[in-house]
Design an enzyme around this catalytic site. Structure first.
Site: not given
Length: 713
Positions: A399, A452
């Site tokens: 993330d 990401e």
């Protein structure tokens, strides 16, 4: 006793001494002379019961500390029998008679930041020392003056379970006899400022169900049955395999399911839908459900909301046996400021960077890890390995990588400090990402590390030995933003914005991409994917089918958030289940069936996935006349088979459309998003298109429709 000795005894008595084992326990005082000291406040008598059958009466020194002497050739195990003024008697093992449960090599590796199985030595572990079973507690707290273990076993009073400092490693340790699985505990830490603070174990492998925050001793007894899956994974290359990912928030897919309950339902549903992988939003423990798991308090503890760690192992094992890969979101970029967790763990910045210009995310109200500190980097690298080794997951989606890469991320001038070269790159974070990727791929071949990452940072998926970050895949956020911007437009105006769909072809092979339509695109007022589509209900569904067919045909792997496969109308909310009632509506059931067919045809056609990251396997298609509403391209596999993807994003059919296909011959219609079976108008080419010499073909393009054509050999 001297005054100095008295002060030490008083400190030991309150559990505030950094080396309680130096005072308590069994110590040799001469060649055959031994002394036993024990902490037994309020006792009337204390007797050491030696393993050879002898008894040693202990005398009270002060502050509840007792002492007794005896002679023996060798050290003898013993237990302490204690009587009290009310006549009760209690016999138990002494925590302070045991040697440390960590070896010198472990401490060396921890200090170097190279302990790749850190979870085996830090935290709480059921151990058998000699003939005594108990729990070994270990914690890294280098700034602490003293550390105690408190829990349901000692009335949350840790004075009798103070830990010893293991020197410059910053590790503290104590073995507590008689404890076992299910024990709830925390660490009580005396800071340099003289305050006692209560902390959950950073290495805990189980926590209480939130909002309770204690750590819980656990041990796995699970027997895996996915050996064939893991063996096949280790010899495969994810880049050359089909990958269509179904992203799931376990708490709201269908509310009320445990890890075990979810197994059958997820397998039946996702298998029928044809996805190859499930990606779980974070399953590590987190205090606030509304964070969706992105503010982690227990990096090594699967959230207990849905069961214990073996229940999660069961879920993943079952998914593997059903042929489904498992990816999990991982959040090494920041952590919450909750007082019970990692924040200011031993009273000072420890896991977080001490400089707030590098150690805080003001937007998110969180702390940032100190990636330059070897022990912190070790904590995170080992955590990635933990999920691969202990839970057999197939990939980590990392993330918020962009927030880690840049020191000025979401900061105004003057709010960030440059690196040693004067630049904005976070060199320590870059080094950490390279290490975690290289180590993960080395230890677990065939897995996927997925970034990401929303910027143009170069080499995200380039190998680390070439200066890249070493990820296997990167989310294509540019494609996502551009294509969503395009598809929400009224078809009347799309002709002026063709570049929003085609620009991604310019850089499609610069990284190994995943095309994501994730949870982030259906929250915070953005509405659902279905809700972004223009037109009436039929047109919205046609746009959905066309968009998904274009996405699945585009180079790169695919990810779709739950609910979009059947056209969820409302925005996603973690506090309720998906709108499954929509499947009772024929139009949405048809979209549901289309998504399943899309996945099936995708998996059956290797040109759509085998060379996803090879520019030589891709070509834009054009014809004698340019139509800005038509996007066409072709893709080829290792065997030379080719699939052409022709997208008509206008609201009207196009008859007699001429296109130069890669080769002459018969091109079969393997997918038509406008098929009547899926709720479309049924415009098509009777199942095939003929391409003349040179590849020129004339065809009918359905409105708001996509054709996949495969050339007959």
């Amino acid at each position: 006793m001297t005054a100095h000795d008295d002060r030490v005894l008083d400190t030991v008595a309150t559990g505030s001494y950094h080396a309680p084992h130096d005072v308590l326990g069994l110590h040799r005082t001469g060649e055959d002379e031994w002394i036993i000291r024990a902490r037994r406040p309020l006792a009337a008598t204390v007797t050491a019961k030696l393993a050879d059958g002898g008894d040693v009466a202990l005398s009270h020194l002060r502050s509840g500390i007792w002492e007794g002497r005896f002679t023996a050739t060798d050290a003898l195990p013993y237990r302490l029998a204690t009587t009290y003024d009310d006549g009760s008697e209690h016999t138990a093992d002494d925590p302070y008679r045991f040697l440390p449960t960590l070896g010198e090599l472990d401490l060396h590796l921890i200090g170097e930041g190279r302990h790749e199985q850190l979870w085996h030595v830090l935290g709480a572990h059921v151990r058998v020392l000699g003939d005594t079973e108990g729990v070994a507690f270990t914690v890294w707290a280098p700034n602490a003056q003293a550390v105690r273990v408190v829990g349901d076993f000692n009335g949350w009073d840790g004075q009798g379970h103070s830990m010893r400092s293991l020197g410059s490693s910053g590790v503290w340790e104590v073995f507590a006899p008689g404890l076992g699985v299910g024990t709830a505990y925390k660490f009580e830490i005396l800071t340099r400022g003289g305050q006692w603070i209560l902390k959950a174990d950073p290495m805990a492998r189980l926590a209480e169900v939130p909002p309770a925050t204690a750590s819980v001793v656990t041990a796995s007894s699970y027997g895996w049955n996915d050996q064939e899956w893991v063996a096949n994974r280790s010899t495969s290359a994810p880049h050359a395999q089909p990958m269509s990912v179904y992203e799931v928030h376990l708490g709201s897919w269908r509310q009320g399911l445990s890890y075990r309950d979810a197994a059958d339902q997820l397998i039946d549903y996702v298998t029928a839908q044809g996805f190859t992988h499930i990606e779980f939003m974070p399953l590590a423990e987190h205090p606030f459900g509304g964070s969706w798991g992105y503010q982690v308090s227990g990096y090594y503890a699967p959230t207990s909301r849905f069961g214990d760690p073996d229940d999660l192992r069961y879920l993943i094992d079952r998914l593997h046996q059903a042929g489904l890969g498992v990816i999990m979101d991982w959040v090494p970029g920041h952590f919450p400021k909750d007082a019970f967790a990692l924040a200011r763990f031993d009273g000072e910045p420890l896991y977080e960077h001490a400089d707030p210009r590098r150690g805080e995310h003001r937007d998110w109200g969180t702390y940032i890890f100190d990636y330059g500190r070897s022990e912190v980097r070790n904590f995170l690298v080992a955590n990635a390995l933990y999920w691969f080794e202990e839970f057999h997951i197939d990939g980590l989606r990392v993330d918020a990588v962009a927030s880690m890469l840049y020191l000025d991320y979401s900061r105004e001038p003057g709010e960030w400090a440059p690196n040693i070269h004067g630049g904005r790159e976070n060199l320590e974070a870059i080094g950490f990402l390279q290490e975690v990727n290289a180590t993960s791929y080395r230890r677990f071949p065939g897995i996927a590390m997925i970034a990401e990452e929303s910027t143009s940072f170069p080499g995200v998926t380039a190998p680390t030995d070439q200066g890249g970050l070493g990820f296997g895949f990167k989310w294509n956020m540019g494609w996502m933003n551009d294509s969503l911007q395009y598809i929400k437009r009224d078809p009347m105006y799309r002709a002026h914005h063709e570049g929003e769909l085609s620009f991604s072809f310019v850089y499609a092979f610069s990284e190994n991409y995943v095309l994501p339509i994730s949870h982030d695109e259906v929250v915070h007022g953005k509405g659902s994917l279905f809700g972004r589509m223009p037109g009436d209900h039929w047109q919205k569904l046609a746009n959905m089918r066309a968009y998904l067919a274009y996405m699945w045909g585009h180079p790169g792997k695919q990810l779709l958030f739950m609910g979009q496969e059947f056209g969820q109308i409302s925005e996603w909310a973690e506090g309720r289940s998906l709108d499954w009632w929509l499947l009772d509506q024929p139009a949405h059931a048809e979209l549901h069936a289309f998504t399943a067919n899309l996945n099936r045809v995708y998996r059956d056609n290797a040109p759509l996935w085998q060379r996803d990251h090879d520019a030589a396997a891709f070509v834009r298609l054009a014809g004698p006349a340019f139509n800005p509403n038509v996007i066409a391209f072709a893709r080829t596999d290792d065997a030379g088979d080719t699939v052409a993807v022709i997208c008509n994003f206008s609201g009207v059919p196009v008859h007699g459309f001429e296109l130069d296909l890669p080769q002459a011959g018969t091109w079969r219609e393997v997918l038509n998003s406008d098929a009547q079976a899926f709720g479309g108008s049924g415009v098509g080419n009777l199942g095939a298109v003929q391409a003349a010499d040179g590849g020129r073909a004339s065809m009918v393009l359905p409105p708001l429709g996509v054709l996949w054509l495969r050339r007959d050999r």
